[in-house]
Design an enzyme around this catalytic site. Structure first.
Site, PDB file in Angstrom:
ATOM      1  N   HIS A  50       0.802  -1.232   0.000  1.00 27.72           N
ATOM      2  CA  HIS A  50       0.000   0.000   0.000  1.00 27.72           C
ATOM      3  C   HIS A  50       0.836   1.283   0.000  1.00 27.72           C
ATOM      4  CE1 HIS A  50       0.920  -0.135   4.323  1.00 27.72           C
ATOM      5  NE2 HIS A  50       0.782   1.170   4.275  1.00 27.72           N
TER       6      HIS A  50
HETATM    7  C1  UD1 Z   1      -2.152   5.726   5.248  1.00 28.80           C
HETATM    8  C2  UD1 Z   1      -0.905   6.342   5.867  1.00 28.80           C
HETATM    9  C3  UD1 Z   1       0.217   5.310   5.872  1.00 28.80           C
HETATM   10  C4  UD1 Z   1      -0.216   4.021   6.529  1.00 28.80           C
HETATM   11  C5  UD1 Z   1      -1.490   3.520   5.875  1.00 28.80           C
HETATM   12  C6  UD1 Z   1      -2.002   2.323   6.608  1.00 28.80           C
HETATM   13  C7  UD1 Z   1      -0.544   8.761   5.536  1.00 28.80           C
HETATM   14  C8  UD1 Z   1       0.241   9.775   4.797  1.00 28.80           C
HETATM   15  N1  UD1 Z   1      -0.438   7.487   5.101  1.00 28.80           N
HETATM   16  O1  UD1 Z   1      -1.861   5.444   3.893  1.00 28.80           O
HETATM   17  O2  UD1 Z   1       1.325   5.835   6.587  1.00 28.80           O
HETATM   18  O3  UD1 Z   1       0.807   3.072   6.376  1.00 28.80           O
HETATM   19  O4  UD1 Z   1      -2.486   4.558   5.941  1.00 28.80           O
HETATM   20  O5  UD1 Z   1      -2.880   1.558   5.866  1.00 28.80           O
HETATM   21  O6  UD1 Z   1      -1.228   9.095   6.466  1.00 28.80           O
HETATM   22  N2  UD1 Z   1      -9.236   4.562   0.915  1.00 28.80           N
HETATM   23  C9  UD1 Z   1     -10.460   3.976   0.809  1.00 28.80           C
HETATM   24  N3  UD1 Z   1     -11.040   3.531   1.959  1.00 28.80           N
HETATM   25  C10 UD1 Z   1     -10.480   3.644   3.171  1.00 28.80           C
HETATM   26  C11 UD1 Z   1      -9.223   4.261   3.263  1.00 28.80           C
HETATM   27  C12 UD1 Z   1      -8.608   4.707   2.123  1.00 28.80           C
HETATM   28  O7  UD1 Z   1     -11.028   3.856  -0.269  1.00 28.80           O
HETATM   29  O8  UD1 Z   1     -11.072   3.203   4.183  1.00 28.80           O
HETATM   30  C13 UD1 Z   1      -8.589   5.038  -0.338  1.00 28.80           C
HETATM   31  C14 UD1 Z   1      -8.960   6.469  -0.675  1.00 28.80           C
HETATM   32  O9  UD1 Z   1      -9.040   6.582  -2.071  1.00 28.80           O
HETATM   33  C15 UD1 Z   1      -7.753   7.253  -0.220  1.00 28.80           C
HETATM   34  C16 UD1 Z   1      -6.621   6.261  -0.487  1.00 28.80           C
HETATM   35  O10 UD1 Z   1      -7.192   4.993  -0.192  1.00 28.80           O
HETATM   36  O11 UD1 Z   1      -7.620   8.449  -0.916  1.00 28.80           O
HETATM   37  C17 UD1 Z   1      -5.406   6.462   0.368  1.00 28.80           C
HETATM   38  O12 UD1 Z   1      -5.769   6.575   1.738  1.00 28.80           O
HETATM   39  P1  UD1 Z   1      -4.862   7.459   2.723  1.00 28.80           P
HETATM   40  O13 UD1 Z   1      -5.404   7.335   4.090  1.00 28.80           O
HETATM   41  O14 UD1 Z   1      -4.666   8.807   2.168  1.00 28.80           O
HETATM   42  O15 UD1 Z   1      -3.459   6.768   2.619  1.00 28.80           O
HETATM   43  P2  UD1 Z   1      -3.015   5.262   2.837  1.00 28.80           P
HETATM   44  O16 UD1 Z   1      -2.354   4.793   1.604  1.00 28.80           O
HETATM   45  O17 UD1 Z   1      -4.144   4.472   3.363  1.00 28.80           O
HETATM   46  N1  UDP Z   2      -3.870  -5.638   8.602  1.00 31.14           N
HETATM   47  C1  UDP Z   2      -5.137  -6.182   8.710  1.00 31.14           C
HETATM   48  N2  UDP Z   2      -5.772  -6.564   7.552  1.00 31.14           N
HETATM   49  C2  UDP Z   2      -5.193  -6.454   6.329  1.00 31.14           C
HETATM   50  C3  UDP Z   2      -3.907  -5.890   6.237  1.00 31.14           C
HETATM   51  C4  UDP Z   2      -3.261  -5.477   7.399  1.00 31.14           C
HETATM   52  O1  UDP Z   2      -5.672  -6.325   9.805  1.00 31.14           O
HETATM   53  O2  UDP Z   2      -5.837  -6.832   5.335  1.00 31.14           O
HETATM   54  C5  UDP Z   2      -3.187  -5.221   9.827  1.00 31.14           C
HETATM   55  C6  UDP Z   2      -1.837  -5.867  10.017  1.00 31.14           C
HETATM   56  O3  UDP Z   2      -1.976  -7.136  10.606  1.00 31.14           O
HETATM   57  C7  UDP Z   2      -1.122  -4.860  10.909  1.00 31.14           C
HETATM   58  C8  UDP Z   2      -1.691  -3.541  10.446  1.00 31.14           C
HETATM   59  O4  UDP Z   2      -2.895  -3.846   9.740  1.00 31.14           O
HETATM   60  O5  UDP Z   2      -1.463  -5.059  12.262  1.00 31.14           O
HETATM   61  C9  UDP Z   2      -0.728  -2.850   9.552  1.00 31.14           C
HETATM   62  O6  UDP Z   2      -1.344  -1.773   8.941  1.00 31.14           O
HETATM   63  P1  UDP Z   2      -0.955  -1.232   7.506  1.00 31.14           P
HETATM   64  O7  UDP Z   2      -0.189  -2.244   6.765  1.00 31.14           O
HETATM   65  O8  UDP Z   2      -2.214  -0.710   6.907  1.00 31.14           O
HETATM   66  O9  UDP Z   2      -0.073   0.044   7.863  1.00 31.14           O
HETATM   67  P2  UDP Z   2       1.448   0.277   8.307  1.00 31.14           P
HETATM   68  O10 UDP Z   2       1.767  -0.631   9.434  1.00 31.14           O
HETATM   69  O11 UDP Z   2       2.304   0.065   7.115  1.00 31.14           O
HETATM   70  O12 UDP Z   2       1.469   1.724   8.681  1.00 31.14           O
END
Ligand code: UD1
Ligand code: UDP
Length: 363
Positions: free
Chosen positions: A207
């Protein structure tokens, strides 16, 4: 009674809060006001964690998501400031390095409310990552820096942040893994979602912006996974960002031979992690969970904040530039183990965070 206002918003923060909020509820003399920014909002990115992990219902739900980094952070900042002014907490608690973390940190700092940062001191030394900007700025606003590892504590010292304000407590994700991991069971029916057998599949999560938003890297990652899938099934719980970028780039066909599933709840995710032959990821949390469950990991990034696992041989760092190299790294990882190390504390980070915070507030 001390009052702590906690800001959460993204999936990994729910998991960290599940461990810490449980410790706060079990402690006399402290109340928590939970604020959910809404950064993650799909039921399988948010609600499921509150339900499964018994996280208290947030007192405030801001529903702020999407937009550019600046838009998202700015909108959160404005609303968090208003809530902090109204609630007048004794401290603000933030986790990790997301935009929700940054907004909570800035709002607190501008109001002179003591800020505690859980997972302080992590560094990738890559300022092109939005997370690096968020974590460096948050650390420099914080009054209490709760670090997970020796490396994190050392990183802060190198930036001149030392003394009583830095407390190494261990990693809350280890606490969560110990507490909730038991529920996953080793041979449970939780693998039914993806139809794979214990020890005979690869689990992959992708991601990170640097991988999803660069079409060449995105192609290398998914072509690499496709190569792996010729010998072992590859289960991919697809993050919404990644799904969106694959669609935008017309590359969804690269997932045809993968077992893509919707994002999993934590318990189901842990069941998959424990049962995988190898985990391939660019997630911070998942790298560590692979180690907690003794599964070799291939991290598709240029660098990692969790360097101890690379040094101990549990994790292989592979920049995703080429599909063949990814596939080779995965096949080399199968069946390997790293050294017996304990870099993440004793599984009591949550209790240590709460007792440290209370001591800090009573001073
Ligand atoms: C965010 C965090 C990242 C973290 C990740 C965990 C920042 C800068 N990034 O990245 O550090 O590792 O979360 O997963 O804060 N979206 C959906 N549904 C949701 C959430 C997101 O559709 O429930 C889509 C939306 O189009 C959104 C895109 O995902 O614009 C990105 O979501 P965003 O929260 O901006 O960044 P992540 O890649 O999730
Ligand atoms: N995780 C989850 N379901 C998924 C993918 C990840 O529950 O489908 C959990 C994972 O086990 C871990 C956390 O989400 O505890 C990690 O989050 P993510 O990878 O979104 O973010 P990051 O740690 O890179 O910030």
């Amino acid at each position: 009674m001390k009052r702590i206002l906690t800001v959460i918003g993204a999936r990994p923060q729910f998991i960290k809060a599940a461990a810490v909020s449980r410790a706060i509820s079990a402690t006399k003399g402290v109340n928590e006001i939970l604020v959910h920014t809404g950064q993650h909002y799909d039921a399988n990115m948010s609600d499921i964690f509150f339900q499964e992990m018994g996280i208290p219902t947030p007192a405030y739900q801001l529903d702020i998501s999407g937009g550019s980094h600046g838009q998202m952070t700015g909108r959160m900042l404005e609303q968090l400031e208003a809530i902090m002014l109204k609630e007048q907490p004794d401290a603000v608690l933030v986790y990790g390095d997301t935009n929700s973390t940054m907004a909570g940190a800035l709002a607190a700092a501008k109001l002179n409310i003591p800020l505690a940062h859980v997972e302080a001191g992590l560094r990738s030394f890559n300022c092109r990552m939005p997370e690096e900007v968020n974590r460096v700025l948050t650390d420099h606003c914080a009054s209490l820096l709760l670090t997970p590892t020796d490396t994190a504590t050392q990183n802060l010292a190198e930036e001149g942040i030392t003394g009583d304000q830095v407390v190494q407590v261990g990693d809350v994700m280890y606490d969560a893994a110990l507490f909730f991991g038991r529920l996953a069971g080793e041979h449970s029916n939780l693998l039914e979602t993806s139809g794979v057998d214990v020890g005979r599949f690869v689990l992959a999560t992708i991601h990170r912006q640097e991988n999803t938003d660069d079409p060449e890297r995105l192609r290398a990652v998914f072509e690499g996974l496709e190569k792996v899938a010729r010998t072992l099934p590859v289960v991919v719980p697809l993050h919404p960002r990644t799904k969106g970028r694959l669609e935008d780039a017309g590359m969804l066909n690269l997932t045809d031979n993968l077992k893509t599933v919707a994002p999993l709840g934590y318990i189901e995710m842990v069941a998959h992690e424990r049962a995988a032959a190898v985990i391939v990821t660019d997630s911070g949390g998942v790298q560590k969970e692979a180690f907690f469950y003794g599964v070799p990991c291939v991290t598709l990034r240029d660098e990692t904040e969790w360097v101890e696992l690379v040094e101990a041989g549990w994790n292989r760092l592979v920049p995703p530039l080429n599909a063949a190299i990814i596939a080779q790294a995965v096949s080399q990882a199968v069946g390997t183990k790293g050294q017996n190390v304990t870099p993440y504390g004793a599984g009591d980070a949550s209790e240590r965070i709460v007792s440290t915070l209370l001591r800090f507030l009573r001073k």
